[in-house]
Design a protein around this motif. Structure first.
Motif, PDB file in Angstrom:
ATOM      1  N   GLU A  58       0.885  -1.240  -0.034  1.00  0.00           N
ATOM      2  CA  GLU A  58      -0.058   0.086  -0.087  1.00  0.00           C
ATOM      3  C   GLU A  58       0.938   1.146   0.138  1.00  0.00           C
ATOM      4  O   GLU A  58       0.674   2.130  -0.505  1.00  0.00           O
ATOM      5  N   TYR A  59       1.880   1.078   0.745  1.00  0.00           N
ATOM      6  CA  TYR A  59       3.045   2.375   0.856  1.00  0.00           C
ATOM      7  C   TYR A  59       3.727   2.786  -0.544  1.00  0.00           C
ATOM      8  O   TYR A  59       3.888   3.858  -1.135  1.00  0.00           O
ATOM      9  N   ILE A  60       4.020   1.553  -1.182  1.00  0.00           N
ATOM     10  CA  ILE A  60       4.840   1.865  -2.315  1.00  0.00           C
ATOM     11  C   ILE A  60       4.485   2.562  -3.591  1.00  0.00           C
ATOM     12  O   ILE A  60       4.931   3.549  -4.029  1.00  0.00           O
ATOM     13  N   PRO A  61       3.072   2.352  -3.899  1.00  0.00           N
ATOM     14  CA  PRO A  61       2.456   3.248  -5.046  1.00  0.00           C
ATOM     15  C   PRO A  61       2.228   4.684  -4.848  1.00  0.00           C
ATOM     16  O   PRO A  61       2.474   5.512  -5.424  1.00  0.00           O
ATOM     17  N   VAL A  62       1.848   4.755  -3.289  1.00  0.00           N
ATOM     18  CA  VAL A  62       1.473   6.038  -2.774  1.00  0.00           C
ATOM     19  C   VAL A  62       2.859   6.781  -2.584  1.00  0.00           C
ATOM     20  O   VAL A  62       2.874   7.915  -3.196  1.00  0.00           O
ATOM     21  N   GLY A  63       3.807   6.307  -2.252  1.00  0.00           N
ATOM     22  CA  GLY A  63       5.072   6.970  -1.897  1.00  0.00           C
ATOM     23  C   GLY A  63       5.644   7.341  -3.310  1.00  0.00           C
ATOM     24  O   GLY A  63       6.269   8.428  -3.448  1.00  0.00           O
ATOM     25  N   ALA A  64       5.542   6.545  -4.500  1.00  0.00           N
ATOM     26  CA  ALA A  64       6.275   6.651  -5.672  1.00  0.00           C
ATOM     27  C   ALA A  64       5.510   7.824  -6.497  1.00  0.00           C
ATOM     28  O   ALA A  64       6.127   8.700  -6.936  1.00  0.00           O
ATOM     29  N   LEU A  65       4.222   7.774  -6.324  1.00  0.00           N
ATOM     30  CA  LEU A  65       3.425   8.939  -7.165  1.00  0.00           C
ATOM     31  C   LEU A  65       3.702  10.268  -6.323  1.00  0.00           C
ATOM     32  O   LEU A  65       4.043  11.402  -7.024  1.00  0.00           O
ATOM     33  N   ILE A  66       3.851  10.447  -4.692  1.00  0.00           N
ATOM     34  CA  ILE A  66       4.075  11.596  -4.358  1.00  0.00           C
ATOM     35  C   ILE A  66       5.461  12.264  -4.831  1.00  0.00           C
ATOM     36  O   ILE A  66       5.885  13.362  -4.999  1.00  0.00           O
ATOM     37  N   THR A  67       6.550  11.309  -4.732  1.00  0.00           N
ATOM     38  CA  THR A  67       7.880  11.601  -5.128  1.00  0.00           C
ATOM     39  C   THR A  67       8.004  12.104  -6.793  1.00  0.00           C
ATOM     40  O   THR A  67       8.321  13.012  -6.723  1.00  0.00           O
ATOM     41  N   ARG A  68       7.214  11.527  -7.402  1.00  0.00           N
ATOM     42  CA  ARG A  68       7.073  12.024  -8.815  1.00  0.00           C
ATOM     43  C   ARG A  68       6.459  13.419  -8.933  1.00  0.00           C
ATOM     44  O   ARG A  68       6.853  14.408  -9.460  1.00  0.00           O
ATOM     45  N   GLN A  69       5.367  13.680  -8.101  1.00  0.00           N
ATOM     46  CA  GLN A  69       4.635  14.773  -8.315  1.00  0.00           C
ATOM     47  C   GLN A  69       5.479  15.868  -7.700  1.00  0.00           C
ATOM     48  O   GLN A  69       5.473  17.150  -8.036  1.00  0.00           O
ATOM     49  N   LEU A  70       6.309  15.547  -6.457  1.00  0.00           N
ATOM     50  CA  LEU A  70       7.233  16.553  -5.804  1.00  0.00           C
ATOM     51  C   LEU A  70       8.236  16.966  -6.916  1.00  0.00           C
ATOM     52  O   LEU A  70       8.722  18.375  -6.998  1.00  0.00           O
ATOM     53  N   GLN A  71       8.683  16.076  -7.674  1.00  0.00           N
ATOM     54  CA  GLN A  71       9.797  16.295  -8.761  1.00  0.00           C
ATOM     55  C   GLN A  71       9.247  17.279  -9.818  1.00  0.00           C
ATOM     56  O   GLN A  71      10.017  18.154 -10.152  1.00  0.00           O
ATOM     57  N   HIS A  72       7.969  16.945 -10.222  1.00  0.00           N
ATOM     58  CA  HIS A  72       7.383  17.890 -11.352  1.00  0.00           C
ATOM     59  C   HIS A  72       7.008  19.293 -10.842  1.00  0.00           C
ATOM     60  O   HIS A  72       7.594  20.277 -11.304  1.00  0.00           O
ATOM     61  N   ALA A  73       6.622  19.584  -9.524  1.00  0.00           N
ATOM     62  CA  ALA A  73       6.633  20.632  -8.775  1.00  0.00           C
ATOM     63  C   ALA A  73       7.944  21.436  -8.745  1.00  0.00           C
ATOM     64  O   ALA A  73       8.001  22.739  -8.870  1.00  0.00           O
ATOM     65  N   GLU A  74       8.843  20.660  -8.117  1.00  0.00           N
ATOM     66  CA  GLU A  74      10.385  21.392  -8.092  1.00  0.00           C
ATOM     67  C   GLU A  74      10.919  21.943  -9.740  1.00  0.00           C
ATOM     68  O   GLU A  74      11.581  22.838  -9.498  1.00  0.00           O
ATOM     69  N   ARG A  75      10.682  21.327 -10.536  1.00  0.00           N
ATOM     70  CA  ARG A  75      10.936  21.624 -11.819  1.00  0.00           C
ATOM     71  C   ARG A  75      10.016  22.445 -12.537  1.00  0.00           C
ATOM     72  O   ARG A  75      10.317  22.978 -13.611  1.00  0.00           O
ATOM     73  N   GLY A  76       8.950  22.905 -11.843  1.00  0.00           N
ATOM     74  CA  GLY A  76       7.825  23.825 -12.355  1.00  0.00           C
ATOM     75  C   GLY A  76       7.109  23.313 -13.618  1.00  0.00           C
ATOM     76  O   GLY A  76       6.576  23.974 -14.210  1.00  0.00           O
ATOM     77  N   GLU A  77       7.101  21.789 -13.319  1.00  0.00           N
ATOM     78  CA  GLU A  77       6.180  21.119 -14.490  1.00  0.00           C
ATOM     79  C   GLU A  77       4.745  21.222 -13.986  1.00  0.00           C
ATOM     80  O   GLU A  77       4.526  20.756 -12.566  1.00  0.00           O
ATOM     81  N   PRO A  78       3.826  20.791 -14.802  1.00  0.00           N
ATOM     82  CA  PRO A  78       2.209  20.429 -14.154  1.00  0.00           C
ATOM     83  C   PRO A  78       2.308  19.170 -13.622  1.00  0.00           C
ATOM     84  O   PRO A  78       3.010  18.229 -13.850  1.00  0.00           O
ATOM     85  N   LEU A  79       1.571  18.984 -12.406  1.00  0.00           N
ATOM     86  CA  LEU A  79       1.242  17.837 -11.781  1.00  0.00           C
ATOM     87  C   LEU A  79       0.516  16.879 -12.735  1.00  0.00           C
ATOM     88  O   LEU A  79      -0.192  17.066 -13.659  1.00  0.00           O
ATOM     89  N   GLU A  80       0.760  15.440 -12.520  1.00  0.00           N
ATOM     90  CA  GLU A  80       0.058  14.687 -13.064  1.00  0.00           C
ATOM     91  C   GLU A  80      -1.407  14.771 -12.543  1.00  0.00           C
ATOM     92  O   GLU A  80      -1.950  14.791 -11.411  1.00  0.00           O
ATOM     93  N   ASP A  81      -2.608  13.990 -13.423  1.00  0.00           N
ATOM     94  CA  ASP A  81      -3.915  14.166 -13.011  1.00  0.00           C
ATOM     95  C   ASP A  81      -3.924  13.010 -11.846  1.00  0.00           C
ATOM     96  O   ASP A  81      -3.294  11.885 -12.065  1.00  0.00           O
TER      97      ASP A  81
END
Length: 726
Positions: free
Chosen positions: A703-726
């Motif tokens: 349960e933790y692995i997919p949630v953690g992976a999604l949040i890490t990707r979203q944070l990387q998008h935000a830090e690069r100024g990219e739109p977040l995934e839906d």
């Protein structure tokens, strides 16, 4: 494809609603059980022997039915209304290899004023059911044939689902052969999503009596109200009797040296009477549910209070102490069902104190040890609902230690083995609260192994089979979340088969029908995880067709209301994946309304509050897809506040920490669409910290692995100024 009864049987609905039930028969005068002139039987029941359970139920229901006294003797389309519907003929013998109906059955058919056909796909294929219908029609009594649908579909496009035998579907020609002209059979529909058993029975009775259904139903409701008033009066009388017995017992206690035996005899009589009355109310709550749930709970409360009065100021006998314990546990159960968590906590604590005292120093007394185990589990269940997971775990672990010790000491005792299975289930729930799904699965598997062996050793024991089906349902849900979808579907379909058979064996049991519908929900969840959206939606809708009417009939039953809300939430999930936003929105709204009402009534139930938080989030998901970003952010923030309050209630409730992180990610997506970059970074940074902490403690948690992976990707998008995934 299954068709709606309103489409398949318009003529049937019209005939019943208009009260058109046949022509006039000349009958005996008076209001006794006499059948119409020239007939020996009131009706002949025709059915396939595979449908014997339905035949047994219908035969008993009709012969035991008492016509409302206001109708007895009144003129009807079949003559004066009788007081009873006896006698009813039912063929109980297999016809074997015979080529015709035989003299005995033909005589019974000729001597029956009416024919009742129990309709199912099996009956539709029965040569003998078809012949009995033909024989009745050839006697000129087509208008006195009544059908009751118990399975399948009338006039189905798929012959495998057809429930009407050919002789019922078509008229006969003058030479007695079947024509191609469709008939208009009078059919009641006992299926859960249609009339249901009780109303279907009343429709048949209306036809047999020759009175309009609506008139009979009104009289029936009036009779039920009178019966309930009598029941309440009896309960009141019992209250006075018990109070008198309590006073008598107190007086006899005062005369201790001279009248001790007499006092104990009176006390035991009072406690036995209270115990018997309590058991009857409890059985009604678990089975037919004829009493309103809140009224039944109040009766349990009153009877338990009386037992407390009886015990005041004197020592209870061992039987009296047992009776007190049972009523305490039942009061806790009743309070839980009504969503009264504070009252349930109090009753369960008193039951545990008493059970602890009685079991102290008696490790070989199996009944007392069993009572202690049940008390530990009941208290654990209640604190679990309060999200006090460490306390629940401690109670469950103590129950498991007790069960393992008792079972090891008496390995042939089946009741102790059943207790051990129950303890394993609860320890699995404790592991689930820690989000340790592998440990949860292992504990559930242990329970399955025990209950499977018990059910195999005693296949006629309905309670053993019911317990096994319950285990299968829990195991299947965990396997679904672990990704073992084939294994999950296998055990869930086994659970459904068991509960469907139990419901067939006891058609009046609400519990069995509810359990089978719950299995349908679990199977639909597994199908949803397999991306079978159509199969999942159909499964959820089938389940809801059973659960929702049960919940509507018992509005204070929190369990059924909760199940209804869950089914709607799952339907919404499917619809949103199908891009059916109106359908998703409607389902989510119903889910949210039900949960809000439950939370308002039981604010200390942490499980309900968590589900309500996610109900708000699901509304936000729809708003996000509609590009209502401000509305979505408001919904997500409201849901986040609910979940954060739960996390503060118990810092060890890691299950809520993951949910908080997931909700923060949703808030970030809505904020991203609104251009609020600071809010995006704040929520994603906090969510990422939560998931890193959880994954460090449990790196393989699925349960933790997919949630953690999604949040890490979203944070990387935000830090690069990219739109977040839906």
């Amino acid at each position: 494809m299954r068709r709606n009864t309103a489409v398949a049987l318009p003529c049937v609905q019209r005939l019943w609603s208009d009260g058109v039930v046949g022509q006039v028969f000349v009958s005996h005068s008076g209001s006794g059980p006499q059948v119409p002139n020239g007939f020996r039987y009131r009706a002949f029941i025709s059915y396939r022997h595979a449908d014997k359970v339905w035949g047994d139920w219908l035969h008993k229901s009709l012969e035991s039915y008492r016509v409302p006294r206001e109708l007895v003797g009144a003129a009807s389309e079949t003559g004066p209304v009788p007081a009873r519907l006896t006698p009813i003929f039912r063929d109980r013998e297999e016809l074997g290899a015979a080529h015709d109906l035989g003299e005995r059955l033909r005589a019974a058919l000729e001597g029956s004023a009416n024919l009742i056909v129990i309709c199912s796909p099996l009956a539709a294929k029965s040569h003998w059911v078809n012949e009995e219908i033909l024989a009745t029609k050839r006697l000129g009594r087509s208008h006195r044939i009544f059908a009751i649908i118990v399975a399948g579909e009338p006039n189905a496009a798929d012959p495998a689902f057809e429930c009407f035998p050919p002789a019922l579907k078509y008229e006969i020609d003058s030479d007695g052969t079947l024509s191609t002209r469709l008939a208009e059979p009078l059919a009641a529909d006992a299926r859960d999503h249609a009339d249901g058993k009780h109303n279907a029975k009343l429709k048949l009775i209306a036809g047999l009596l020759g009175v309009p259904y609506d008139k009979l139903r009104r009289r029936e409701l009036e009779a039920q109200r009178r019966a309930f008033r009598r029941f309440a009066a009896v309960a009141s009388t019992l209250t006075l009797v018990f109070a008198g017995l309590a006073a008598a017992a107190g007086w006899f206690g005062y005369q201790a040296m001279l009248e001790r035996d007499r006092a104990q005899a009176n006390l035991l009589a009072a406690t036995t009477a209270a115990e018997n009355a309590t058991k009857r109310v409890e059985d009604d709550m678990l089975g037919r549910q004829r009493l309103p749930r809140d009224e039944a709970a109040r009766m349990l409360e009153g009877m338990s209070n009386l037992l407390d009065q009886l015990a005041e100021g004197q020592a209870l006998s061992p039987e009296g102490e047992q009776a007190r314990w049972k009523t305490m546990i039942r009061r806790a159960d009743a309070a839980l069902t009504l969503g009264e968590l504070d009252a349930a906590t109090d009753h369960a604590a008193k039951a545990l104190d008493l059970a602890d005292r009685l079991a102290a120093g008696t490790p070989d007394d199996t009944p007392l040890q069993h009572n202690l185990l049940l008390s530990l589990i009941k208290s654990g269940d209640i604190v679990y609902k309060r999200a006090d997971f460490p306390a629940a775990t401690a109670l469950y672990e103590r129950a498991l230690q007790l069960a393992e010790r008792a079972s090891a000491a008496a390995p042939d005792n089946t009741e102790l083995k059943a207790d051990l299975a129950t303890a394993y289930l609860r320890n699995g729930m404790a592991a689930l609260a820690r989000s340790d799904l592998q440990a949860t699965e292992a504990e559930f598997q242990r329970a399955v192994e025990i209950d499977r062996a018990l059910a195999k050793a005693d296949p006629e024991n309905a309670e053993r089979r019911k317990a096994l089906a319950f285990d299968y349902n829990l195991l299947g849900r965990i396997q679904t979340y672990l990704g073992d979808l084939d294994g999950a579907e296998t055990v869930l379909r086994e659970a459904l088969a068991i509960n469907t058979q139990l419901a067939a064996e006891d058609p009046l049991s609400v519990a069995h029908r509810y359990a089978a519908a719950d299995n349908e929900v679990s199977i639909a969840v597994a199908l949803y995880h397999q991306a079978d959206l159509d199969g999942a939606l159909a499964g959820f809708q089938r389940a809801l067709a059973v659960i929702e009417p049960l919940a509507a009939a018992d509005p204070v039953n929190a369990d059924m209301q909760n199940a209804t809300a869950f089914a709607y939430s799952q339907i919404g999930d499917v619809q949103i994946d199908r891009d059916d936003l109106p359908g998703a929105e409607a389902a989510y709204e119903k889910n949210q309304i039900i949960l809000k009402r439950l939370v308002d009534f039981s604010p200390n139930d942490a499980v309900l509050r968590s589900r309500y938080g996610w109900a708000l989030a699901r509304t936000g998901d729809v708003q996000l897809k509609r590009s209502d970003f401000a509305g979505a952010r408001t919904s997500f923030l409201t849901g986040l506040a609910v979940l954060e309050a739960l996390d503060r209630d118990d810092g060890e409730a890691v299950v809520y920490q993951r949910e908080v992180a997931s909700m923060k990610e949703r808030v970030a997506v809505a904020a991203d669409r609104l251009g609020d970059k600071n809010e995006v970074l704040r929520h994603l940074t906090e969510a990422d910290a939560i998931m890193k902490r959880l994954l460090a403690a449990s790196p393989d948690n699925p349960e933790y692995i997919p949630v953690g992976a999604l949040i890490t990707r979203q944070l990387q998008h935000a830090e690069r100024g990219e739109p977040l995934e839906d």
